[in-house]
Design a protein around this motif. Structure first.
Motif, PDB file in Angstrom:
ATOM      1  N   ASP A  35      16.640  30.547 108.537  1.00 44.67           N
ATOM      2  CA  ASP A  35      16.481  31.956 108.225  1.00 44.67           C
ATOM      3  C   ASP A  35      14.762  32.078 108.279  1.00 44.67           C
ATOM      4  OD1 ASP A  35      15.375  30.591 106.139  1.00 44.67           O
ATOM      5  OD2 ASP A  35      16.510  31.875 104.508  1.00 44.67           O
ATOM      6  N   ALA A  36      14.071  31.358 109.027  1.00 41.13           N
ATOM      7  CA  ALA A  36      12.349  31.415 109.325  1.00 41.13           C
ATOM      8  C   ALA A  36      12.297  30.415 110.336  1.00 41.13           C
ATOM      9  CB  ALA A  36      11.837  31.408 108.023  1.00 41.13           C
ATOM     10  N   GLY A  37      11.092  30.466 111.221  1.00 39.78           N
ATOM     11  CA  GLY A  37      10.667  29.645 111.834  1.00 39.78           C
ATOM     12  C   GLY A  37      10.928  29.883 113.416  1.00 39.78           C
ATOM     13  N   TRP A  38      10.606  28.816 114.267  1.00 41.87           N
ATOM     14  CA  TRP A  38      10.395  28.958 115.760  1.00 41.87           C
ATOM     15  C   TRP A  38      11.769  29.309 116.227  1.00 41.87           C
ATOM     16  CZ3 TRP A  38       7.396  29.092 119.984  1.00 41.87           C
ATOM     17  CH2 TRP A  38       7.883  28.500 121.175  1.00 41.87           C
ATOM     18  N   THR A  39      12.894  28.614 116.047  1.00 41.57           N
ATOM     19  CA  THR A  39      14.173  28.740 116.351  1.00 41.57           C
ATOM     20  C   THR A  39      14.643  29.955 116.002  1.00 41.57           C
ATOM     21  OG1 THR A  39      14.660  26.325 116.647  1.00 41.57           O
ATOM     22  CG2 THR A  39      16.561  27.810 116.329  1.00 41.57           C
ATOM     23  N   TYR A  40      14.500  30.283 114.452  1.00 37.55           N
ATOM     24  CA  TYR A  40      14.920  31.581 114.052  1.00 37.55           C
ATOM     25  C   TYR A  40      14.399  32.672 114.696  1.00 37.55           C
ATOM     26  CZ  TYR A  40      15.243  35.508 110.690  1.00 37.55           C
ATOM     27  OH  TYR A  40      15.524  36.547 110.102  1.00 37.55           O
ATOM     28  N   GLN A  41      13.138  32.932 115.103  1.00 36.77           N
ATOM     29  CA  GLN A  41      12.438  33.965 116.195  1.00 36.77           C
ATOM     30  C   GLN A  41      13.211  34.064 117.248  1.00 36.77           C
ATOM     31  OE1 GLN A  41      10.749  35.394 113.253  1.00 36.77           O
ATOM     32  NE2 GLN A  41      10.027  36.214 114.724  1.00 36.77           N
ATOM     33  N   HIS A  42      13.357  33.162 118.150  1.00 34.62           N
ATOM     34  CA  HIS A  42      14.178  32.877 119.333  1.00 34.62           C
ATOM     35  C   HIS A  42      15.610  33.433 119.134  1.00 34.62           C
ATOM     36  CE1 HIS A  42      11.243  30.952 122.177  1.00 34.62           C
ATOM     37  NE2 HIS A  42      10.953  30.379 120.994  1.00 34.62           N
ATOM     38  N   HIS A 210       0.260  25.537 109.653  1.00 26.96           N
ATOM     39  CA  HIS A 210       1.094  24.515 110.304  1.00 26.96           C
ATOM     40  C   HIS A 210       1.459  24.901 111.563  1.00 26.96           C
ATOM     41  CE1 HIS A 210       5.326  26.959 109.416  1.00 26.96           C
ATOM     42  NE2 HIS A 210       3.992  27.411 108.680  1.00 26.96           N
ATOM     43  N   HIS A 211       1.729  23.875 112.685  1.00 27.31           N
ATOM     44  CA  HIS A 211       2.415  24.283 113.967  1.00 27.31           C
ATOM     45  C   HIS A 211       3.662  23.277 113.817  1.00 27.31           C
ATOM     46  CE1 HIS A 211       2.169  25.398 118.207  1.00 27.31           C
ATOM     47  NE2 HIS A 211       3.352  24.985 117.914  1.00 27.31           N
ATOM     48  N   THR A 212       4.425  23.617 113.191  1.00 25.90           N
ATOM     49  CA  THR A 212       5.922  22.771 112.874  1.00 25.90           C
ATOM     50  C   THR A 212       6.884  23.897 112.455  1.00 25.90           C
ATOM     51  OG1 THR A 212       5.091  22.476 110.458  1.00 25.90           O
ATOM     52  CG2 THR A 212       5.031  20.605 112.035  1.00 25.90           C
ATOM     53  N   ASP A 213       8.278  23.597 112.663  1.00 32.52           N
ATOM     54  CA  ASP A 213       9.122  24.624 112.386  1.00 32.52           C
ATOM     55  C   ASP A 213       9.686  25.034 111.023  1.00 32.52           C
ATOM     56  OD1 ASP A 213       8.845  24.393 114.987  1.00 32.52           O
ATOM     57  OD2 ASP A 213      10.919  23.706 115.372  1.00 32.52           O
ATOM     58  N   LEU A 249      -0.863  34.460 103.003  1.00 32.36           N
ATOM     59  CA  LEU A 249      -1.725  35.547 103.198  1.00 32.36           C
ATOM     60  C   LEU A 249      -1.254  36.489 104.510  1.00 32.36           C
ATOM     61  CD1 LEU A 249      -5.165  33.935 102.510  1.00 32.36           C
ATOM     62  CD2 LEU A 249      -3.922  35.609 101.086  1.00 32.36           C
ATOM     63  N   THR A 250      -1.084  35.723 105.507  1.00 33.49           N
ATOM     64  CA  THR A 250      -0.172  36.469 106.489  1.00 33.49           C
ATOM     65  C   THR A 250       0.464  35.364 107.490  1.00 33.49           C
ATOM     66  OG1 THR A 250      -0.546  37.990 108.416  1.00 33.49           O
ATOM     67  CG2 THR A 250      -2.441  36.623 107.925  1.00 33.49           C
ATOM     68  N   GLY A 251       0.768  35.640 108.851  1.00 28.63           N
ATOM     69  CA  GLY A 251       1.116  34.561 109.519  1.00 28.63           C
ATOM     70  C   GLY A 251       1.276  35.064 110.904  1.00 28.63           C
ATOM     71  N   THR A 252       1.423  34.142 111.826  1.00 27.17           N
ATOM     72  CA  THR A 252       1.133  34.529 113.207  1.00 27.17           C
ATOM     73  C   THR A 252       2.578  34.642 113.598  1.00 27.17           C
ATOM     74  OG1 THR A 252      -0.659  33.265 113.774  1.00 27.17           O
ATOM     75  CG2 THR A 252       0.751  33.613 115.710  1.00 27.17           C
ATOM     76  N   THR A 253       3.403  35.747 114.085  1.00 28.46           N
ATOM     77  CA  THR A 253       4.880  35.692 114.504  1.00 28.46           C
ATOM     78  C   THR A 253       4.987  35.970 115.855  1.00 28.46           C
ATOM     79  OG1 THR A 253       5.016  38.259 113.817  1.00 28.46           O
ATOM     80  CG2 THR A 253       5.280  36.668 111.942  1.00 28.46           C
ATOM     81  N   HIS A 254       6.205  35.665 116.409  1.00 29.82           N
ATOM     82  CA  HIS A 254       6.416  35.641 117.730  1.00 29.82           C
ATOM     83  C   HIS A 254       7.742  36.588 117.974  1.00 29.82           C
ATOM     84  CE1 HIS A 254       5.264  31.130 117.372  1.00 29.82           C
ATOM     85  NE2 HIS A 254       4.289  31.961 117.079  1.00 29.82           N
TER      86      HIS A 254
END
Length: 359
Positions: A35-42, A210-213, A249-254
């Motif tokens: 429900d969050a992360g790299w694969t979730y965004q794809h 982080h740059h992890t999923d 605080l925020t995040g980079t979202t794809h």
């Protein structure tokens, strides 16, 4: 009569398209959807595309696929199972995707974050580093310890861009700031990610990212924040605020949905001419998650102004002078890093306090 015949031809073509069976589109994911992360965004992008194209497509995804030989097997499985189009969504899928694309020239393949292409093989990526730079600006403004921690997967250019952009952003507003990095050698390993985050916090980092999923880094920061340690986090891939309501605080979202929709439409229409997409704030492929109320108003205004400057091209996160950790000038003042230079990044910039793993 000619106009009438033209109308009839268009109607016949539309009817034929409507009568055609839906095209199958396959997706290969490196981690669970969750429900969050790299694969979730794809997967959100997959669903958006499916809704937009209605009955023209059906989709299938296979999650948690290791990079390497197993990926090739899965990609072939999708194609032999009827997939006309396949999207593979992790760097380590590049060579297997290329190999299968050559074996099936009548199918179409698209790989995320790679650099190889072919007649039926396109690539796509997002300018993650743009969001990283802005998160670094916030971290630089809000840190009390002048130390940020970064949990990273593998030392490939995409990840190096993120670390360095975060550092550039942080030091643009706080020259005393430093970034410490721990490599976990995995895209998705919540246990290792959590351990790395806690280690960085124990070393004085009051800002972590982080740059992890997984959501492990944000969750670790939330736990420490509740212990009155005033630790904050910046999520990656997706908004993870529900896992760190006070710490994030925020995040980079794809955002991949528009790209998936447009690309599949082009393939189905027979108009696809090749894909090499690298989009950022300007294209809507990168966005910041909502800013936490803990971010001071003046910092919010600064970040939103810089976001507009990046989108317009006025500000580049790697505008010179850019100096690497060893003191070498990589970009001169008055210039900014080219896409080719970004794609070959294999060094830390000044401000990163850790040692890069040896190849």
């Amino acid at each position: 009569m000619k106009a009438r015949n033209t109308v009839l031809t268009v109607l016949a073509a539309s009817a034929a398209l409507a009568a055609a069976p839906p095209a199958q589109v396959g997706f290969v994911y490196v981690s669970p959807v969750g429900d969050a992360g790299w694969t979730y965004q794809h997967d959100l992008g997959r669903k958006e595309m499916e809704r937009a194209l209605g009955g023209q497509v059906t989709t299938k995804f296979i999650e948690n696929v290791p990079e390497g030989a197993d990926a090739e097997r899965v990609i072939r499985q999708l194609v032999t199972g009827g997939a006309k189009i396949v999207f593979t969504t992790s760097f380590g899928y590049m060579n297997p995707t290329e190999k299968v694309s050559r074996a099936f020239p009548d199918r179409f393949f698209f790989h995320a974050t790679g650099y190889k292409t072919g007649k039926n093989f396109g690539i796509y990526n997002a300018r993650f580093y743009e969001g990283r730079y802005l998160c670094g600006v916030i971290a630089g403004k809000m840190t009390k310890s002048n130390v940020a921690g970064y949990v990273a997967a593998f030392p490939i250019p995409e990840v190096m861009q993120g670390i360095n952009a975060f550092t550039q952003g942080m030091r643009s507003v706080n020259p005393k700031a430093e970034v410490r990095v721990i490599w976990v050698n995995s895209w998705f390993d919540p246990g290792k990610e959590r351990e790395a985050a806690l280690t960085l916090i124990s070393q004085g980092a009051d800002m972590v990212t982080h740059h992890t999923d997984s959501t492990a880094v944000v969750q670790a920061a939330e736990e420490k924040h509740k212990e009155n340690k005033n630790v904050y986090a910046f999520s990656y891939h997706s908004d993870m605020a529900k896992y760190g309501p006070t710490a994030q605080l925020t995040g980079t979202t794809h955002h991949w949905g528009e790209f998936y929709t447009r690309t599949v439409k082009e393939v189905l229409a027979g108009t696809w001419k090749g894909t090499n997409v690298w989009g950022g704030f300007k294209e809507g492929m990168i966005k910041l998650a909502p800013l936490n109320k803990a971010v001071p108003e003046d910092v919010k205004k600064l970040v939103l102004a810089k976001e507009k400057e990046i989108a317009s091209g006025k500000l580049h996160p790697f505008a010179g002078p850019v100096v690497s950790q060893d003191g070498k000038e990589r970009v001169a003042k008055g210039k900014h890093m080219t896409d080719a230079e970004l794609g070959a990044m294999d060094y830390y910039v000044q401000g990163v306090a850790s040692t890069l793993p040896k190849k």
